[in-house]
Design a protein around this motif. Structure first.
Motif, PDB file in Angstrom:
ATOM      1  N   GLY A 252       0.788  -1.237   0.000  1.00  0.00           N
ATOM      2  CA  GLY A 252       0.000   0.000   0.000  1.00  0.00           C
ATOM      3  C   GLY A 252       0.809   1.269   0.000  1.00  0.00           C
ATOM      4  N   VAL A 253       2.103   1.177  -0.288  1.00  0.00           N
ATOM      5  CA  VAL A 253       2.921   2.400  -0.360  1.00  0.00           C
ATOM      6  C   VAL A 253       2.792   2.980  -1.766  1.00  0.00           C
ATOM      7  N   GLU A 254       2.545   4.264  -1.822  1.00  0.00           N
ATOM      8  CA  GLU A 254       2.345   4.900  -3.129  1.00  0.00           C
ATOM      9  C   GLU A 254       3.596   4.798  -3.993  1.00  0.00           C
ATOM     10  N   HIS A 255       3.417   4.465  -5.242  1.00  0.00           N
ATOM     11  CA  HIS A 255       4.493   4.358  -6.241  1.00  0.00           C
ATOM     12  C   HIS A 255       5.439   3.198  -5.977  1.00  0.00           C
ATOM     13  N   PHE A 256       5.062   2.264  -5.095  1.00  0.00           N
ATOM     14  CA  PHE A 256       5.955   1.146  -4.786  1.00  0.00           C
ATOM     15  C   PHE A 256       5.186  -0.165  -4.872  1.00  0.00           C
ATOM     16  N   SER A 257       5.568  -1.005  -5.830  1.00  0.00           N
ATOM     17  CA  SER A 257       4.911  -2.310  -5.946  1.00  0.00           C
ATOM     18  C   SER A 257       5.916  -3.393  -5.583  1.00  0.00           C
ATOM     19  N   PRO A 258       5.634  -4.160  -4.535  1.00  0.00           N
ATOM     20  CA  PRO A 258       6.609  -5.154  -4.062  1.00  0.00           C
ATOM     21  C   PRO A 258       6.977  -6.209  -5.108  1.00  0.00           C
ATOM     22  N   VAL A 259       8.195  -6.654  -5.015  1.00  0.00           N
ATOM     23  CA  VAL A 259       8.693  -7.738  -5.863  1.00  0.00           C
ATOM     24  C   VAL A 259       8.016  -9.035  -5.427  1.00  0.00           C
ATOM     25  N   TYR A 260       7.738  -9.940  -6.351  1.00  0.00           N
ATOM     26  CA  TYR A 260       7.180 -11.217  -5.912  1.00  0.00           C
ATOM     27  C   TYR A 260       7.739 -12.373  -6.711  1.00  0.00           C
TER      28      TYR A 260
ATOM     29  N   VAL B 236      16.081  -2.833  -4.619  1.00  0.00           N
ATOM     30  CA  VAL B 236      15.537  -1.622  -3.999  1.00  0.00           C
ATOM     31  C   VAL B 236      15.962  -0.393  -4.804  1.00  0.00           C
ATOM     32  N   GLY B 237      17.180  -0.411  -5.324  1.00  0.00           N
ATOM     33  CA  GLY B 237      17.636   0.690  -6.170  1.00  0.00           C
ATOM     34  C   GLY B 237      16.748   0.857  -7.391  1.00  0.00           C
ATOM     35  N   LEU B 238      16.368  -0.260  -8.017  1.00  0.00           N
ATOM     36  CA  LEU B 238      15.487  -0.203  -9.192  1.00  0.00           C
ATOM     37  C   LEU B 238      14.095   0.275  -8.800  1.00  0.00           C
ATOM     38  N   LYS B 239      13.645  -0.132  -7.634  1.00  0.00           N
ATOM     39  CA  LYS B 239      12.337   0.301  -7.135  1.00  0.00           C
ATOM     40  C   LYS B 239      12.333   1.808  -6.894  1.00  0.00           C
ATOM     41  N   ILE B 240      13.441   2.307  -6.403  1.00  0.00           N
ATOM     42  CA  ILE B 240      13.541   3.752  -6.164  1.00  0.00           C
ATOM     43  C   ILE B 240      13.550   4.494  -7.484  1.00  0.00           C
ATOM     44  N   ARG B 241      14.215   3.952  -8.473  1.00  0.00           N
ATOM     45  CA  ARG B 241      14.199   4.580  -9.794  1.00  0.00           C
ATOM     46  C   ARG B 241      12.773   4.640 -10.327  1.00  0.00           C
ATOM     47  N   ASP B 242      12.063   3.540 -10.162  1.00  0.00           N
ATOM     48  CA  ASP B 242      10.672   3.459 -10.613  1.00  0.00           C
ATOM     49  C   ASP B 242       9.809   4.481  -9.883  1.00  0.00           C
ATOM     50  N   LEU B 243      10.002   4.563  -8.577  1.00  0.00           N
ATOM     51  CA  LEU B 243       9.268   5.519  -7.750  1.00  0.00           C
ATOM     52  C   LEU B 243       9.557   6.949  -8.193  1.00  0.00           C
ATOM     53  N   TYR B 244      10.819   7.224  -8.442  1.00  0.00           N
ATOM     54  CA  TYR B 244      11.215   8.560  -8.885  1.00  0.00           C
ATOM     55  C   TYR B 244      10.538   8.909 -10.204  1.00  0.00           C
ATOM     56  N   GLU B 245      10.559   7.973 -11.140  1.00  0.00           N
ATOM     57  CA  GLU B 245       9.966   8.241 -12.454  1.00  0.00           C
ATOM     58  C   GLU B 245       8.463   8.447 -12.351  1.00  0.00           C
ATOM     59  N   GLN B 246       7.824   7.697 -11.477  1.00  0.00           N
ATOM     60  CA  GLN B 246       6.380   7.865 -11.297  1.00  0.00           C
ATOM     61  C   GLN B 246       6.070   9.227 -10.684  1.00  0.00           C
ATOM     62  N   ILE B 247       6.857   9.604  -9.697  1.00  0.00           N
ATOM     63  CA  ILE B 247       6.610  10.890  -9.032  1.00  0.00           C
ATOM     64  C   ILE B 247       6.836  12.036  -9.990  1.00  0.00           C
ATOM     65  N   THR B 248       7.925  12.004 -10.739  1.00  0.00           N
ATOM     66  CA  THR B 248       8.193  13.123 -11.637  1.00  0.00           C
ATOM     67  C   THR B 248       7.219  13.138 -12.804  1.00  0.00           C
ATOM     68  N   ALA B 249       6.747  11.987 -13.258  1.00  0.00           N
ATOM     69  CA  ALA B 249       5.765  11.983 -14.337  1.00  0.00           C
ATOM     70  C   ALA B 249       4.475  12.633 -13.891  1.00  0.00           C
ATOM     71  N   SER B 250       4.101  12.424 -12.675  1.00  0.00           N
ATOM     72  CA  SER B 250       2.838  13.000 -12.208  1.00  0.00           C
ATOM     73  C   SER B 250       2.968  14.471 -11.870  1.00  0.00           C
ATOM     74  N   LYS B 251       4.216  14.968 -11.767  1.00  0.00           N
ATOM     75  CA  LYS B 251       4.374  16.359 -11.390  1.00  0.00           C
ATOM     76  C   LYS B 251       4.594  17.292 -12.559  1.00  0.00           C
ATOM     77  N   THR B 252       5.282  16.788 -13.614  1.00  0.00           N
ATOM     78  CA  THR B 252       5.586  17.717 -14.708  1.00  0.00           C
ATOM     79  C   THR B 252       4.326  18.000 -15.504  1.00  0.00           C
ATOM     80  N   ALA B 253       4.107  19.251 -15.714  1.00  0.00           N
ATOM     81  CA  ALA B 253       2.957  19.660 -16.510  1.00  0.00           C
ATOM     82  C   ALA B 253       3.477  20.653 -17.520  1.00  0.00           C
ATOM     83  N   ALA B 254       3.334  20.331 -18.762  1.00  0.00           N
ATOM     84  CA  ALA B 254       3.863  21.266 -19.754  1.00  0.00           C
ATOM     85  C   ALA B 254       2.831  21.487 -20.839  1.00  0.00           C
ATOM     86  N   PRO B 255       1.903  22.316 -20.529  1.00  0.00           N
ATOM     87  CA  PRO B 255       0.866  22.553 -21.553  1.00  0.00           C
ATOM     88  C   PRO B 255       1.444  23.320 -22.736  1.00  0.00           C
ATOM     89  N   LEU B 256       1.052  22.916 -23.875  1.00  0.00           N
ATOM     90  CA  LEU B 256       1.562  23.574 -25.067  1.00  0.00           C
ATOM     91  C   LEU B 256       0.399  24.240 -25.790  1.00  0.00           C
TER      92      LEU B 256
END
Lengths: 136, 408
Positions: free
Chosen positions: B280-288, B383-403
């Motif tokens: 249930g942690v946002e942007h983090f899906s456990p390995v299985y 965990v390093g890869l999970k953090i990369r994934d988390l980072y990409e998800q967070i930045t994707a949801s934040k950047t807004a570039a209307p053209l």
């Protein structure tokens, strides 16, 4: 205070560096012997020279940390003779831990980065005492 | 620097195309307007059109990761693996204090929380407090500075010099894309905890800690088995009181235990490592392994894969940890060969890799790091890869570039 349980280690502790994955250059061969006080001490067979130390400053740090470890272990033993649970005793062993870790960090850094930590500092300040090239 | 993704929109009768993306250095607080002229004239209306690109870089925040570990600062292998996942090597700041604990790479900056000691070595001795004690640390400053960096403001952070035991003059820390705060107390203060986008606790069992410290210290003059043991025991009360309770707050715990594959093993070389992942942690899906949410026990060695003694054993399953739902992935044993590693990787799911074999590749890249042949290296890499994934998800949801395309 909880005591640490451990099985007594056998007389010989050998490091086996034959992992096909990696050779870990920072392991040194050590084995335990009982000295005449009945304490176990490590005898060093060979101690790997610390990686890529090039500048006097790094050599000085290594030396200082080595001396500090020895000094602080002695201090801690003295301080704790009275009361092992005292604050002074805790702090003394915490200092031992701090300097032991600092020395290990320096060692690891020299091996992993394969260059002297003072490299970039000495580029800017080549004339300082610390940046003299270290000759063995 | 913020990278502004640009989208083209098609408006009536004109197309706005951007042939080469341009990277401009935006300061984090400003919105920038960039006027871009197309080279072609539009056919129908006969006039050239210009496109307006708006970049809202004002709310691009630094992603903050906390790592609780009792193993020194900023030079640990975990940090090196993490920065390596993002590419580039992490190095101390060039030209600054040579005893700085900070590591900087293209994407990440790792700061050591020892820098927030309020008491230097002498001060702690006078007051009778260890470095583990919250009284030796300035949590107000830690909170202020992490908050500032997170909102894009550079700070002058103190430096704690581990060689001299003194607090040195501060160094400038500029907001990176990813800030990692590593040390004894990243999750101790509630305000700092709330700033963390992801947190990890490295939980080393007593037996393994003892074995590792023997390996670390036995070659040192002055140390003996007794002194190593005494040091661990003396620090244990403070560790249990102040550091250990943080693990309940961590999103991921890496627990390192002695192996169960070798009876009476006490050398601490073969390890059993458990990756405890909060659900249930946002942007983090456990390995299985194989089937998410089920309980699995897996020994990969057999007909298809030959392993040497003591082999490898995996298990996976749901559990609860301090009242939270978690998934636990566990590895006991050692990798001896490359093909064992790739075999294991091919059976794990939700790794957040970008290509097949990425975990193996990362492990091989750092084959000389400690833990490269067991679960510590494997789970740190994951965990390093999970953090990369988390980072990409967070930045994707934040950047807004209307053209907006406007007509000339």
């Amino acid at each position: 205070m909880a005591t640490l349980r451990f099985n007594s280690l056998t007389g010989t502790l050998e490091k086996n560096p034959t992992s096909s994955f990696s050779s870990n250059p920072r392991l040194s061969w050590a084995y335990f012997q009982c000295n005449n006080k009945g304490e176990r001490r490590a005898s060093r067979m060979t101690v790997k020279a610390m990686g890529a130390a090039k500048y006097k400053g790094t050599q000085m740090r290594e030396k200082k940390l080595t001396e500090m470890i020895e000094k602080k272990v002695t201090e801690a033993k003295q301080v704790c003779e009275g009361d092992e649970t005292s604050d002074e005793c805790k702090v003394a062993w915490d200092e031992v831990e701090e300097v032991s870790q600092a020395k290990a960090d320096l060692r690891l850094r020299l091996e992993i980065e394969k260059k002297d930590p003072l490299e970039s500092f000495c580029e800017e300040n080549p004339e300082t005492e610390e940046c003299k090239i270290y000759e063995d | 620097m913020a990278v502004c993704p640009v989208y083209t929109t098609q408006s009536l009768n004109s197309t706005c195309s951007i042939s080469t993306p341009s990277k401009t250095h935006f300061s984090s607080h400003h919105n920038h307007l960039v006027f871009y002229r197309t080279s072609k004239r539009t056919s129908k209306r006969g006039g050239s059109s210009s496109c307006v690109i708006t970049c809202s870089a004002g709310d691009s925040q630094t992603v903050v990761i906390g790592l609780a570990a009792d193993s020194g600062c900023g030079k640990s292998t975990f940090m090196r693996r993490l920065t390596s996942v993002f590419g580039g090597a992490a190095e101390p700041p060039k030209g600054g204090n040579p005893d700085s604990n900070t590591l900087i790479s293209d994407m990440t900056t790792v700061i050591c929380l020892d820098d927030y000691h309020s008491l230097d070595r002498t001060g702690r001795k006078e007051k009778g407090v260890t470095a583990l004690d919250p009284r030796a640390n300035d949590f107000d400053l830690m909170y202020e500075q992490v908050k500032a960096i997170k909102s894009g403001i550079a700070v002058d952070k103190p430096i704690y010099n581990h060689v001299t035991g003194l607090l040195d003059p501060p160094e400038l820390i500029k907001p990176p894309k990813i800030l990692v705060i590593e040390g004894l107390h990243p999750m101790f203060d509630e305000r700092v905890r709330d700033l963390l986008d992801f947190s990890i606790y490295l939980d080393i069992s007593n037996e393994v800690k003892f074995a590792w410290k023997i390996q670390r210290d036995m070659a040192e003059r002055g140390h003996s088995l007794e002194s190593i043991k005494a040091s661990i025991e003396a620090r244990k009360p403070d560790f249990d009181a102040f550091i250990d309770p943080q693990k309940q707050y961590a999103d991921a715990v890496i627990e390192v235990l002695p192996t169960q594959l070798i009876p009476d093993d006490n050398e601490g070389k073969v390890l059993r490592v458990r990756l405890i992942m909060k659900e249930g942690v946002e942007h983090f899906s456990p390995v299985y392994l194989f089937d998410e949410g089920s309980t699995i026990s897996w020994i990969p060695c057999g007909r298809k894969l030959t392993c040497s003694y003591p082999g490898i054993k995996f298990s996976y399953g749901p559990d609860t940890y301090f009242g939270h739902e978690v998934s636990v992935l566990e590895m006991d044993g050692q990798f001896d060969r490359l093909d064992e590693l790739i075999y294991v990787e091919s059976h794990l799911s939700n790794l957040s890799t970008k290509f097949y074999g990425e975990v193996t590749q990362q492990m091989l890249k750092h084959a000389d790091f400690p833990g490269s042949n067991n679960g510590t290296g494997l789970f740190q890499t994951i965990v390093g890869l999970k953090i990369r994934d988390l980072y990409e998800q967070i930045t994707a949801s934040k950047t807004a570039a209307p053209l907006q395309a406007t007509k000339a």
